[in-house]
Design a protein around this motif. Sequence first.
Motif, PDB file in Angstrom:
ATOM      1  N   GLY A  85       0.843  -1.187   0.000  1.00 40.97           N
ATOM      2  CA  GLY A  85       0.000   0.000   0.000  1.00 40.97           C
ATOM      3  C   GLY A  85       0.878   1.236   0.000  1.00 40.97           C
ATOM      4  N   ILE A  86       0.784   2.040  -1.054  1.00 37.41           N
ATOM      5  CA  ILE A  86       1.529   3.300  -1.115  1.00 37.41           C
ATOM      6  C   ILE A  86       0.544   4.377  -0.688  1.00 37.41           C
ATOM      7  N   VAL A  87       0.746   4.925   0.504  1.00 40.32           N
ATOM      8  CA  VAL A  87      -0.309   5.659   1.208  1.00 40.32           C
ATOM      9  C   VAL A  87       0.024   7.139   1.336  1.00 40.32           C
ATOM     10  N   GLY A  88      -1.024   7.926   1.574  1.00 39.99           N
ATOM     11  CA  GLY A  88      -0.845   9.355   1.821  1.00 39.99           C
ATOM     12  C   GLY A  88      -0.210  10.091   0.653  1.00 39.99           C
ATOM     13  N   VAL A  89      -0.424   9.626  -0.561  1.00 31.60           N
ATOM     14  CA  VAL A  89       0.281  10.163  -1.724  1.00 31.60           C
ATOM     15  C   VAL A  89      -0.313  11.509  -2.126  1.00 31.60           C
ATOM     16  N   GLN A  90       0.476  12.568  -1.968  1.00 31.81           N
ATOM     17  CA  GLN A  90       0.089  13.885  -2.451  1.00 31.81           C
ATOM     18  C   GLN A  90       0.457  14.006  -3.922  1.00 31.81           C
ATOM     19  N   SER A  91      -0.021  15.082  -4.559  1.00 37.13           N
ATOM     20  CA  SER A  91       0.210  15.224  -5.999  1.00 37.13           C
ATOM     21  C   SER A  91       1.689  15.198  -6.335  1.00 37.13           C
ATOM     22  N   ASN A  92       2.530  15.895  -5.541  1.00 39.07           N
ATOM     23  CA  ASN A  92       3.960  15.932  -5.848  1.00 39.07           C
ATOM     24  C   ASN A  92       4.632  14.584  -5.619  1.00 39.07           C
ATOM     25  N   GLN A  93       4.004  13.681  -4.877  1.00 33.30           N
ATOM     26  CA  GLN A  93       4.577  12.367  -4.614  1.00 33.30           C
ATOM     27  C   GLN A  93       4.095  11.303  -5.598  1.00 33.30           C
ATOM     28  N   PHE A  94       3.106  11.649  -6.430  1.00 33.36           N
ATOM     29  CA  PHE A  94       2.517  10.631  -7.301  1.00 33.36           C
ATOM     30  C   PHE A  94       3.523  10.069  -8.308  1.00 33.36           C
ATOM     31  N   PRO A  95       4.361  10.899  -8.972  1.00 31.14           N
ATOM     32  CA  PRO A  95       5.345  10.303  -9.885  1.00 31.14           C
ATOM     33  C   PRO A  95       6.271   9.310  -9.190  1.00 31.14           C
ATOM     34  N   ARG A  96       6.725   9.635  -7.985  1.00 29.02           N
ATOM     35  CA  ARG A  96       7.592   8.706  -7.257  1.00 29.02           C
ATOM     36  C   ARG A  96       6.822   7.452  -6.872  1.00 29.02           C
ATOM     37  N   ALA A  97       5.572   7.604  -6.452  1.00 28.65           N
ATOM     38  CA  ALA A  97       4.759   6.436  -6.105  1.00 28.65           C
ATOM     39  C   ALA A  97       4.636   5.485  -7.296  1.00 28.65           C
ATOM     40  N   MET A  98       4.445   6.044  -8.483  1.00 27.97           N
ATOM     41  CA  MET A  98       4.335   5.206  -9.684  1.00 27.97           C
ATOM     42  C   MET A  98       5.664   4.523 -10.006  1.00 27.97           C
ATOM     43  N   ASP A  99       6.780   5.212  -9.765  1.00 29.83           N
ATOM     44  CA  ASP A  99       8.082   4.599 -10.035  1.00 29.83           C
ATOM     45  C   ASP A  99       8.371   3.447  -9.068  1.00 29.83           C
ATOM     46  N   ILE A 100       7.807   3.518  -7.859  1.00 31.68           N
ATOM     47  CA  ILE A 100       7.920   2.398  -6.923  1.00 31.68           C
ATOM     48  C   ILE A 100       6.993   1.263  -7.345  1.00 31.68           C
ATOM     49  N   ALA A 101       5.780   1.626  -7.769  1.00 27.98           N
ATOM     50  CA  ALA A 101       4.754   0.621  -8.065  1.00 27.98           C
ATOM     51  C   ALA A 101       5.023  -0.149  -9.355  1.00 27.98           C
TER      52      ALA A 101
END
Length: 564
Positions: A85-101
């Motif tokens: 679960g990649i949680v608490g993702v703000q807009s500025n964190q979304f690109p990094r979240a996708m690179d992890i996912a």
Amino acid sequence: MAERFSLVLIIPSHYDDDGYVIQWLRSAIPSNTLAVLSGLALDCEQRRVLGEDVEIEIATLDEMNTRIRPRRLIRQLRGKRALVGIVGVQSNQFPRAMDIARPLRAAGIQVCIGGFHVSGCIAMLPEMPAELQHAMDMGISLFAGEAEGRLDQVLRDAWAGSMKPLYNFMDDLPALEGAPIPLLSARRIRRTGGRMTSFDAGRGCPFKCSFCTIINVQGRKSRHRSADDVERIVRSNLAQGINRFFITDDNFARNRDWEQIFDRLIAMREQERLNIKFVIQVDTMCHRLPRFIEKAGRAGVARVFIGLESINTESLLSTGKKQNKIGEYRKMLLAWRRAGVTTFAGYIVGFAGDTPESVRRDIAIIQRELPIDLLEPHCLTPLPGSEDHLRLFKAGVALDPDLNKYDLEHVTAGHATMSSEELARVYRNSWLDYYSPEHMQRVLRRAAASAGMSAGNMMFLMMWFYTCVVLEKVDPLQGGYFRRRYRTDRRPTFKRELPVLFHLRFAAEVAWKHMRLAGQLWQLYGLRRKLKHDPAAREYTDAALTPVTEGEVESLEMFKVMAG
């Protein structure tokens, strides 16, 4: 033999302007979202929601202080029943979240992304934005809304290997009273700057600020935990050696149970002599609530963040922030100072009427006439999930397509009179102007002259802000101690540097930053020592510290230059 299910909860960081993940040996503040999800997951494990013979193994990772290596996660989780679960993702964190996912999904591991970006877009936009649709097309599940009472369903679906593309609970916000409490392990908390953890005592805000996402994600109706819940949170953390707390409510003054909560904390401090302190966030009219500031001080509130935003009435009205009355600012700030509480004030740069000259003038007025301790300038940003973003979206206005920049530090939309480069320069200069050597010394003198305040603590806070903004070029809330940077953890759109060049440049940067820091610290420490041994330091005063009078509307510059 018991079966096992692995639940890995990750709060992602985001990339700096050089494409490297912002990460520290010790970061500033633990994530409330991570604490909330950790507490809910622990409750699910205790209730055996996947069956009496299934154990849920929970791992919590904060990328601000922990390196996230997808390949290592794949090796650990391959062949197991698991959910990341990649949680608490703000807009500025979304690109990094996708690179992890992305690599996790390629390896067949189930991934779910939730947070303000997903929830805000789904709450406000008429259609699914491309980046969210792309995530679902990759097999990533999206979670919109709040997880209280809903995590059971997600875990059961993950256990069965049948995750839904979208879990949308935006129309059904849960009650918080009696819900499982936010709770992080002391081991995780100690990877931050001290003994502080975060929790929310309530959610929702009644105001209508057009730049705000909270009112559209968490609603405008106050939902809150009871005083019993808050006491349980505090005592659970005290049991593991944690006694400092950041209450993350966007506006604690509008929590209907604020007085009951303060009374409970006062009893714990004054009757049981417990050493507990708090940081809270409030609006500029909190001083009108009878007993609020006085009880906040007794309850252990040591620092308060205030959404000042501007000293220009027209700018405030243009964003719907009608509750801010500049005529009340000094009265409110002096009340906090009398309570011995350090004030942090948010300030927005980029309103339609702003110019380089007007911003510099306003910063100078704030320095002279308002008893603010620490100012936090931010760029006016149309965050996805805000009314500002929806208005620009409907009008077809060009917005910066790189979500990584939506961190309140970068210019992402056009301005009426300034180019993007000029506005970015004005934003940077607002920090440099406020944290000038002269003004930092002035703030130290004010702290030394104010009962219940510490010039030494103020020196530490100002050096934290100076280091983060001037040397590290990040907002202080994204800051930490000793920047970590890994050559291979670079944004995919950036070229990977050669090992020798990377390490030489990093070592040179570390040395240069510490030299700059030592020089600034030496100046402030010299003044701190002088004030400590000077009896006259208590007699210092200036325009900002003078009591409020009826005639100051005619005498203070802030009232002379502001329309309305």
